[in-house]
Design an enzyme around this catalytic site. Structure first.
Site, PDB file in Angstrom:
ATOM      1  N   LYS A  22     -44.478  -9.759   2.752  1.00 19.47           N
ATOM      2  CA  LYS A  22     -43.190 -10.820   2.824  1.00 19.47           C
ATOM      3  C   LYS A  22     -43.205 -11.666   4.109  1.00 19.47           C
ATOM      4  CE  LYS A  22     -39.195  -9.077   4.462  1.00 19.47           C
ATOM      5  NZ  LYS A  22     -38.228  -9.880   5.336  1.00 19.47           N
ATOM      6  N   ASN A  23     -43.501 -11.362   5.143  1.00 14.44           N
ATOM      7  CA  ASN A  23     -43.071 -11.895   6.303  1.00 14.44           C
ATOM      8  C   ASN A  23     -44.236 -12.880   6.668  1.00 14.44           C
ATOM      9  OD1 ASN A  23     -40.666 -10.724   6.552  1.00 14.44           O
ATOM     10  ND2 ASN A  23     -41.399  -9.291   8.324  1.00 14.44           N
ATOM     11  N   CYS A 119     -26.900 -11.078  11.334  1.00 14.02           N
ATOM     12  CA  CYS A 119     -26.962 -10.289  10.035  1.00 14.02           C
ATOM     13  C   CYS A 119     -26.468  -8.779  10.877  1.00 14.02           C
ATOM     14  CB  CYS A 119     -28.600 -10.360   9.622  1.00 14.02           C
ATOM     15  SG  CYS A 119     -29.487  -9.729  10.769  1.00 14.02           S
ATOM     16  N   ARG A 124     -29.090 -12.832  16.129  1.00 12.15           N
ATOM     17  CA  ARG A 124     -30.314 -13.570  15.668  1.00 12.15           C
ATOM     18  C   ARG A 124     -30.039 -15.018  15.941  1.00 12.15           C
ATOM     19  NH1 ARG A 124     -32.679 -10.239  11.187  1.00 12.15           N
ATOM     20  NH2 ARG A 124     -34.441 -11.672  11.293  1.00 12.15           N
ATOM     21  N   ASP A 308     -39.882  -2.883  12.943  1.00 11.63           N
ATOM     22  CA  ASP A 308     -39.575  -2.944  11.360  1.00 11.63           C
ATOM     23  C   ASP A 308     -39.916  -1.528  11.036  1.00 11.63           C
ATOM     24  OD1 ASP A 308     -40.233  -6.159  10.649  1.00 11.63           O
ATOM     25  OD2 ASP A 308     -38.495  -5.474  11.393  1.00 11.63           O
ATOM     26  N   ARG A 400     -35.173  -6.772  -1.216  1.00  9.67           N
ATOM     27  CA  ARG A 400     -35.582  -8.064  -0.538  1.00  9.67           C
ATOM     28  C   ARG A 400     -37.002  -7.815   0.083  1.00  9.67           C
ATOM     29  NH1 ARG A 400     -32.334  -9.285   4.480  1.00  9.67           N
ATOM     30  NH2 ARG A 400     -34.131 -10.494   4.733  1.00  9.67           N
TER      31      ARG A 400
HETATM   32  C1  EPZ Z   1     -39.317 -11.726  12.118  1.00  9.91           C
HETATM   33  O1  EPZ Z   1     -38.011 -11.768  12.424  1.00  9.91           O
HETATM   34  C2  EPZ Z   1     -39.100 -10.935  10.930  1.00  9.91           C
HETATM   35  N1  EPZ Z   1     -38.718 -11.423   9.954  1.00  9.91           N
HETATM   36  C3  EPZ Z   1     -38.341  -9.519  11.261  1.00  9.91           C
HETATM   37  O2  EPZ Z   1     -38.593  -8.613  10.057  1.00  9.91           O
HETATM   38  C4  EPZ Z   1     -38.964  -8.880  12.650  1.00  9.91           C
HETATM   39  O3  EPZ Z   1     -38.129  -7.634  12.740  1.00  9.91           O
HETATM   40  C5  EPZ Z   1     -38.819  -9.660  13.359  1.00  9.91           C
HETATM   41  O4  EPZ Z   1     -39.801 -10.889  13.354  1.00  9.91           O
HETATM   42  C6  EPZ Z   1     -39.501  -9.097  14.826  1.00  9.91           C
HETATM   43  O5  EPZ Z   1     -40.784  -8.878  14.337  1.00  9.91           O
HETATM   44  C7  EPZ Z   1     -39.443 -12.453   9.257  1.00  9.91           C
HETATM   45  O6  EPZ Z   1     -40.789 -12.582   9.497  1.00  9.91           O
HETATM   46  C8  EPZ Z   1     -39.010 -13.239   8.069  1.00  9.91           C
HETATM   47  P1  EPZ Z   1     -37.769 -12.754  16.283  1.00  9.91           P
HETATM   48  P2  EPZ Z   1     -37.594 -13.118  13.542  1.00  9.91           P
HETATM   49  O7  EPZ Z   1     -37.394 -14.254  16.374  1.00  9.91           O
HETATM   50  O8  EPZ Z   1     -38.345 -14.147  13.350  1.00  9.91           O
HETATM   51  C9  EPZ Z   1     -34.073 -12.700  19.458  1.00  9.91           C
HETATM   52  C10 EPZ Z   1     -37.837  -7.460   8.122  1.00  9.91           C
HETATM   53  O9  EPZ Z   1     -37.357  -6.320   8.167  1.00  9.91           O
HETATM   54  N2  EPZ Z   1     -34.463 -14.224  19.447  1.00  9.91           N
HETATM   55  O10 EPZ Z   1     -39.193 -12.379  16.809  1.00  9.91           O
HETATM   56  O11 EPZ Z   1     -36.235 -13.409  13.116  1.00  9.91           O
HETATM   57  C11 EPZ Z   1     -33.846 -12.071  18.237  1.00  9.91           C
HETATM   58  O12 EPZ Z   1     -32.333 -12.183  18.275  1.00  9.91           O
HETATM   59  C12 EPZ Z   1     -37.393  -8.547   9.337  1.00  9.91           C
HETATM   60  O13 EPZ Z   1     -38.870  -7.721   7.467  1.00  9.91           O
HETATM   61  C13 EPZ Z   1     -33.605 -14.966  20.262  1.00  9.91           C
HETATM   62  O14 EPZ Z   1     -32.600 -14.565  21.040  1.00  9.91           O
HETATM   63  O15 EPZ Z   1     -37.713 -12.238  14.853  1.00  9.91           O
HETATM   64  C14 EPZ Z   1     -34.178 -10.595  18.196  1.00  9.91           C
HETATM   65  O16 EPZ Z   1     -33.604  -9.907  19.085  1.00  9.91           O
HETATM   66  C15 EPZ Z   1     -36.227  -7.933   9.971  1.00  9.91           C
HETATM   67  N3  EPZ Z   1     -33.614 -16.415  20.110  1.00  9.91           N
HETATM   68  C16 EPZ Z   1     -35.564 -11.036  18.789  1.00  9.91           C
HETATM   69  O17 EPZ Z   1     -35.468 -12.269  19.667  1.00  9.91           O
HETATM   70  C17 EPZ Z   1     -34.337 -17.172  19.100  1.00  9.91           C
HETATM   71  O18 EPZ Z   1     -34.448 -18.121  19.084  1.00  9.91           O
HETATM   72  C18 EPZ Z   1     -36.743 -10.956  18.044  1.00  9.91           C
HETATM   73  O19 EPZ Z   1     -36.489 -12.069  16.964  1.00  9.91           O
HETATM   74  C19 EPZ Z   1     -35.393 -16.221  18.330  1.00  9.91           C
HETATM   75  C20 EPZ Z   1     -35.196 -14.797  18.402  1.00  9.91           C
END
Ligand code: EPZ
Length: 422
Positions: A22-23, A119, A124, A308, A400
């Site tokens: 998915k990701n 969420c 996020r 995850d 999802r």
């Molecule tokens: C991706 O989310 C995945 N989603 C998530 O999978 C996964 O848990 C996550 O990466 C971490 O591996 C998709 O790929 C669609 P991040 P993403 O930006 O890109 C903080 C699932 O279950 N952050 O690496 O949103 C954020 O709040 C989903 O399939 C900031 O603070 O993850 C989080 O605490 C859930 N500022 C951490 O970093 C930003 O600008 C990781 O976020 C961006 C992120």
């Protein structure tokens, strides 16, 4: 709303074919905005998030069509222009919508995106994305719940240092910088396999990206990108979920169409627990052979233990005698499944970003509610191991991210069914 009913106690046995990731499919779908030529994407998982993204792209003006597990886009009509506005009712449905920004900035030099909002698992924010776009020359303002991004000229390559290796921000910058003028370097980039898959697609389109999969990625901007055909990599999170399902039910499952290297941290931990694991190039055999030992974990960015898989790991550790500690370091609120696992009889104490689990003999089936995608998977695994009946509600979260979850589990011998409620 639909529910899943499980009569626990069956040992899972048999083969399961892992779906496309998915990701990985989601950022690759957004990359189609970067070319006006035909594209074909195969091994796309049949998921709600994919359907949502297909409708989103069609709203923006990119006609993509999903037939089974293949998505195609044909040549963009000459007169057609993409919309540059991403409204709240589309953006709020999935986090990955934020990936509309990179391609539209690169193609239209502007994008007005409704702020995505948080969420269940956290606020996020998208500050890392926005700071990086500014580095590439974009001006950003927030008005009326929209983040408005604009660049007078073509984006300009830059050196970008991420304060945190955000997966989405790494993807967004790849999608923008690939058509920028000059060279971009991302330091402290995310290293997840899905980043590598996206970079492979962009390079197939004519992009010049090196270093994907490491924490330093170089992008030499090009003037135009072309059509592509690509098969999405297997879903490492779905794969790890089925291995844990085999462990928690004391079963024996063979996973097919998987890349063992992508879930090495998890399988190494399971081997330390005492699970029998045998790998070939694209299969993994997971077999329960003796009582497992507890293994504490701390979630980290790739290649560390994936956040995850944290919830699924917790479900398993609850049924292993002894003490286990789980620390969640990636999201600030990813313990919503604790209260639901306690309804099965789990003995878990939360202390800040760590939980202390005391293994219990058994779970008793219970009515439980899903809060987020991976928590839902954990509750289903708990139901498979529990004595008696479990009813899982709000399973739209599961749809999802898990392709035909209950069908795949049923094929492995689980007593599970979905009931459709109006
Ligand atoms: C991706 O989310 C995945 N989603 C998530 O999978 C996964 O848990 C996550 O990466 C971490 O591996 C998709 O790929 C669609 P991040 P993403 O930006 O890109 C903080 C699932 O279950 N952050 O690496 O949103 C954020 O709040 C989903 O399939 C900031 O603070 O993850 C989080 O605490 C859930 N500022 C951490 O970093 C930003 O600008 C990781 O976020 C961006 C992120």
């Amino acid at each position: 709303m639909d529910k899943i009913i499980i009569c626990g106690g069956n040992k899972l046995k048999g083969e399961v074919t892992i779906s496309g990731a998915k990701n990985s499919a989601l950022p690759i779908l957004f990359s189609t905005l970067l070319t006006d030529e035909p594209v074909t994407i195969t091994n796309v998982p049949p998921l709600a998030d994919i359907n949502t993204t297909v409708s989103f792209l069609n709203f923006i003006g990119k006609t993509v069509v999903k037939k089974g597990n293949t998505i195609t886009a044909r040549t963009l009509d000459k007169h057609k222009q993409y919309k540059h506005t991403a409204p709240y009712d589309l953006v709020r449905k999935i986090r990955a919508s934020v990936l509309i920004m990179g391609p539209l900035l690169a193609r239209l030099k502007r994008v007005d995106m409704s702020l995505p909002g948080g969420c269940a698992i956290g606020a996020r924010p998208i500050d890392i994305h926005l700071n990086a776009f500014k580095k590439l020359g974009a001006e950003i303002s927030v008005e009326g719940g929209y983040v408005k991004t604009f660049t007078k000229d073509r984006l300009q390559g830059a050196v970008i240092n991420f304060r945190f290796p955000s997966v989405g921000a790494t993807e967004n910058i790849l999608l923008a910088a690939v058509l920028a003028k000059g060279k971009t370097t991302i330091n402290n980039a995310a290293r997840e396999p899905e980043i590598g898959d996206l970079a492979n697609v962009l390079n197939k389109m004519g992009g010049k990206i090196t270093g994907a999969g490491t924490n330093k990625i170089a992008i030499d901007g090009v003037d135009k990108l072309y059509g592509f055909t690509h098969e999405v990599i297997p879903d490492r999170i779905e794969a790890a979920t089925y291995i844990i399902a085999a462990a928690i039910t004391k079963g024996e499952v063979i996973l097919k169409k998987v890349i063992p290297q992508h879930l090495k941290f998890v399988t190494d931990k399971l081997i330390k627990c005492g699970l029998f694991i045998k790998e070939t190039e694209n299969t993994i055999l997971a077999k329960w052979v003796k009582n497992l030992k507890p293994q504490s974990i701390k979630t980290e960015v790739y290649p560390g233990f994936p956040t995850d898989i944290q919830a699924q790991w917790m479900a398993l550790m609850c049924l292993i005698s002894g003490h286990t500690y789980i620390q969640e370091n990636v999201f600030e609120n990813r313990f919503l499944h604790v209260a639901e696992l306690q309804r099965f009889g789990a003995d878990i104490t939360i202390d800040g970003k760590t939980v202390d689990i005391k293994g219990v003999e058994k779970f008793s089936g219970a009515p439980v509610m899903v809060s987020d995608l991976r928590a839902g998977a954990a509750l289903v695994l708990a139901g498979l191991a529990a004595d008696g009946k479990t009813t899982v509600s709000r399973i739209y979260h599961l749809d999802r991210g898990y392709a035909v979850f209950e069908k795949k589990l049923k094929k492995l011998g689980a007593k599970i069914k979905r009931i459709h409620n109006k």
